[in-house]
Write a protein that holds these residues in place. Structure first.
Motif, short mmCIF file in Angstrom:
data_model
loop_
_atom_site.label_atom_id
_atom_site.label_comp_id
_atom_site.label_asym_id
_atom_site.label_seq_id
_atom_site.Cartn_x
_atom_site.Cartn_y
_atom_site.Cartn_z
N GLN A 178 0.83 -1.20 0.00
CA GLN A 178 0.00 0.00 0.00
C GLN A 178 0.87 1.26 0.00
OE1 GLN A 178 -2.60 -0.39 3.36
NE2 GLN A 178 -3.97 -1.88 2.33
N LYS A 179 1.95 1.19 0.77
CA LYS A 179 2.84 2.34 0.82
C LYS A 179 3.46 2.59 -0.54
CE LYS A 179 7.01 2.12 2.33
NZ LYS A 179 8.20 1.92 3.17
N ARG A 180 3.85 1.52 -1.21
CA ARG A 180 4.44 1.69 -2.53
C ARG A 180 3.40 2.27 -3.51
NH1 ARG A 180 6.51 -3.69 -1.78
NH2 ARG A 180 8.69 -3.64 -1.10
N GLU A 181 2.19 1.75 -3.44
CA GLU A 181 1.14 2.26 -4.33
C GLU A 181 0.88 3.75 -4.08
OE1 GLU A 181 -2.29 -0.15 -3.79
OE2 GLU A 181 -1.43 -1.90 -4.80
N GLU A 182 0.80 4.09 -2.77
CA GLU A 182 0.56 5.50 -2.45
C GLU A 182 1.73 6.37 -2.92
OE1 GLU A 182 -0.24 5.82 1.68
OE2 GLU A 182 -2.23 4.89 1.56
N CYS A 183 2.92 5.84 -2.73
CA CYS A 183 4.09 6.61 -3.18
C CYS A 183 4.06 6.80 -4.71
CB CYS A 183 5.37 5.92 -2.76
SG CYS A 183 5.69 6.02 -0.97
N LEU A 184 3.70 5.75 -5.42
CA LEU A 184 3.61 5.84 -6.87
C LEU A 184 2.53 6.86 -7.27
CD1 LEU A 184 3.97 2.09 -7.92
CD2 LEU A 184 5.63 3.94 -8.25
N GLU A 185 1.40 6.77 -6.59
CA GLU A 185 0.33 7.71 -6.89
C GLU A 185 0.77 9.15 -6.60
OE1 GLU A 185 -3.07 6.45 -4.68
OE2 GLU A 185 -3.47 4.71 -5.97
N LEU A 186 1.44 9.32 -5.48
CA LEU A 186 1.90 10.66 -5.12
C LEU A 186 2.94 11.15 -6.14
CD1 LEU A 186 2.23 10.32 -1.24
CD2 LEU A 186 0.54 11.66 -2.53
N GLU A 187 3.81 10.25 -6.56
CA GLU A 187 4.81 10.64 -7.54
C GLU A 187 4.12 11.04 -8.86
OE1 GLU A 187 7.50 7.41 -7.85
OE2 GLU A 187 8.50 7.80 -5.93
N GLU A 188 3.12 10.24 -9.24
CA GLU A 188 2.39 10.56 -10.47
C GLU A 188 1.64 11.90 -10.34
OE1 GLU A 188 -0.15 7.29 -11.23
OE2 GLU A 188 1.47 5.94 -11.88
N THR A 189 1.01 12.12 -9.19
CA THR A 189 0.27 13.37 -8.97
C THR A 189 1.23 14.55 -8.95
OG1 THR A 189 -1.37 12.16 -7.67
CG2 THR A 189 -1.32 14.55 -7.42
N ALA A 190 2.37 14.36 -8.29
CA ALA A 190 3.36 15.43 -8.24
C ALA A 190 3.88 15.73 -9.64
CB ALA A 190 4.51 15.03 -7.31
N ALA A 191 4.04 14.69 -10.44
CA ALA A 191 4.50 14.90 -11.81
C ALA A 191 3.46 15.69 -12.60
CB ALA A 191 4.77 13.56 -12.47
N LYS A 192 2.18 15.39 -12.39
CA LYS A 192 1.11 16.14 -13.06
C LYS A 192 1.14 17.60 -12.62
CE LYS A 192 -2.09 12.27 -13.69
NZ LYS A 192 -3.40 11.70 -13.32
N PHE A 193 1.29 17.80 -11.30
CA PHE A 193 1.34 19.19 -10.83
C PHE A 193 2.55 19.92 -11.42
CE2 PHE A 193 -1.15 17.84 -6.88
CZ PHE A 193 -2.34 18.36 -7.36
N ARG A 194 3.64 19.23 -11.58
CA ARG A 194 4.82 19.88 -12.15
C ARG A 194 4.57 20.22 -13.63
NH1 ARG A 194 7.43 15.51 -9.52
NH2 ARG A 194 8.41 16.16 -7.54
N SER A 195 3.96 19.24 -14.27
CA SER A 195 3.73 19.48 -15.70
C SER A 195 2.72 20.59 -15.92
CB SER A 195 3.24 18.19 -16.37
OG SER A 195 2.01 17.79 -15.83
N ARG A 196 1.75 20.77 -15.08
CA ARG A 196 0.74 21.79 -15.21
C ARG A 196 1.19 23.10 -14.55
NH1 ARG A 196 -4.73 18.44 -13.61
NH2 ARG A 196 -4.63 16.93 -15.33
N GLY A 197 2.09 22.99 -13.64
CA GLY A 197 2.54 24.20 -12.93
C GLY A 197 1.52 24.65 -11.92
#
Length: 209
Positions: A178-197
């Motif tokens: 679960q921790k890995r999944e959450e970390c992956l999700e957070l990494e993906e969300t953070a990447a989206k936020f970075r890409s959108r600014g």
């Protein structure tokens, strides 16, 4: 012939007899008188002696009678003493026999009492050994059952421990996943936020009006 011999004997003896029958001469008469007086004195003196002898004989008879009486009394006393001693000896023998019988009876009764006590002690010993053997057998059986139950319980506890450990490991694995999944999700969300600014709203939710 016989008559001649008789006449000759009479002739020879007649002078001697005649001399004896002749009167005593005067010169010999004092001697004869003296002798006769002596004989009379002796005969008179013999009478008291005979009386004394008779008295002595009577005294001797009396003494002998007294001695015999004393001897008889002494014999009677001796017989009475012997009888008393014999009775005392018999009484002593009877008493000794009675004491011997009493002692023999006492020893016999003591032996019987010791035999009874020995039998009772043997019976108590056998009862004790029987009870001890029974209790020891029960204890051994209980220990065997307890050991078997202990082994079973220990095995069960070990199995439970293994199951708990396995369950914990599974929980840890799930949490880690679960921790890995959450970390992956957070990494993906953070990447989206970075890409959108765009900054995530939840991060500043506490600062919103």
């Amino acid at each position: 012939m016989g008559e001649s011999e008789g006449s000759s004997i009479n002739k020879t003896e007649s002078p001697q007899l005649q001399s004896l029958l002749d009167p005593v001469p005067e010169e010999l008469s004092p001697v004869v008188e003296k002798d006769s007086e002596t004989l009379s004195t002796i005969s008179i003196s013999q009478e008291p002696n005979q009386q004394a002898i008779s008295t002595l004989d009577d005294q001797k008879v009396a003494d002998d009678h007294a001695d015999n009486k004393e001897t008889g009394d002494h014999d009677d006393k001796k017989d009475a003493k012997d009888s008393t001693d014999r009775d005392a000896g018999l009484a002593k023998i009877v008493a000794e026999k009675r004491l011997a019988l009493i002692k023999a009876w006492e020893e016999s009764e003591k032996t019987k009492a010791e035999n009874r006590a020995y039998k009772k002690q043997s019976s108590v010993g056998l009862w004790e050994e029987s009870k001890k053997s029974s209790i020891e057998a029960q204890l051994k059986k209980f220990e065997e059952n307890l050991e078997r139950k202990k082994v079973e319980y220990v095995s069960k506890m070990k199995n439970e421990l293994a199951e708990i450990h396995q369950y914990a490991e599974e929980k840890r694995a799930i949490v880690e996943a679960q921790k890995r999944e959450e970390c992956l999700e957070l990494e993906e969300t953070a990447a989206k936020f970075r890409s959108r600014g765009v900054a995530p709203k939840k991060l500043f939710g506490c600062f919103s009006a």
